[in-house]
Design an enzyme around this catalytic site. Structure first.
Site, short mmCIF file in Angstrom:
data_model
loop_
_atom_site.label_atom_id
_atom_site.label_comp_id
_atom_site.label_asym_id
_atom_site.label_seq_id
_atom_site.Cartn_x
_atom_site.Cartn_y
_atom_site.Cartn_z
N CYS A 1 34.20 41.92 36.59
CA CYS A 1 33.43 43.04 36.39
C CYS A 1 32.00 42.43 36.30
O CYS A 1 31.04 43.11 36.99
CB CYS A 1 33.64 43.68 35.14
SG CYS A 1 35.16 44.38 35.02
N CYS B 1 35.56 41.02 31.16
CA CYS B 1 36.25 41.01 32.73
C CYS B 1 35.29 40.18 33.46
O CYS B 1 33.99 40.51 33.73
CB CYS B 1 36.26 42.47 33.16
SG CYS B 1 36.74 42.35 34.90
#
Length: 105
Positions: A33, A30
């Site tokens: 993230c 991600c």
């Protein structure tokens, strides 16, 4: 560095813990993230002693991700005395996250 916890550590440290714990639900693939990681780490150091900061890899701890209905990463959940009290979805600036955490101290 924020500790990455597995399912059993989550159960003992977060769900059975006291005080405020901020959990970053993330995935290694991600992009947002990865952007959140340095912010989350800095906040964890800055608020050391006030709140605990831990990370959960949703691919490694699928059971926990499902339990808390994590469908988007990054999602941060603030827990107080083992119970979820607030969810923050997506990347956020450090000061905004800090203000949300301080509300629950």
């Amino acid at each position: 560095m924020a500790k990455i916890v597995n399912t059993s550590q989550f159960r003992s440290d977060v769900e059975n813990g006291s005080g405020v714990t901020v959990v970053d639900f993330f995935a290694t693939w991600c992009g947002p993230c990865k952007m959140l990681t340095p912010v989350f780490e800095a906040l964890g150091q800055e608020m050391d002693g006030e709140a605990r900061f831990v990370k959960v890899d949703i691919d490694q701890s699928l059971e926990i991700a499902q339990q808390f209905r994590i469908s988007t990463v990054p999602t941060m959940m603030i827990f107080k005395d083992g119970k979820p009290v607030e969810s923050l979805v997506g990347f956020m600036p450090k000061e905004k996250i800090k203000a949300k955490v301080q509300k629950h101290l």
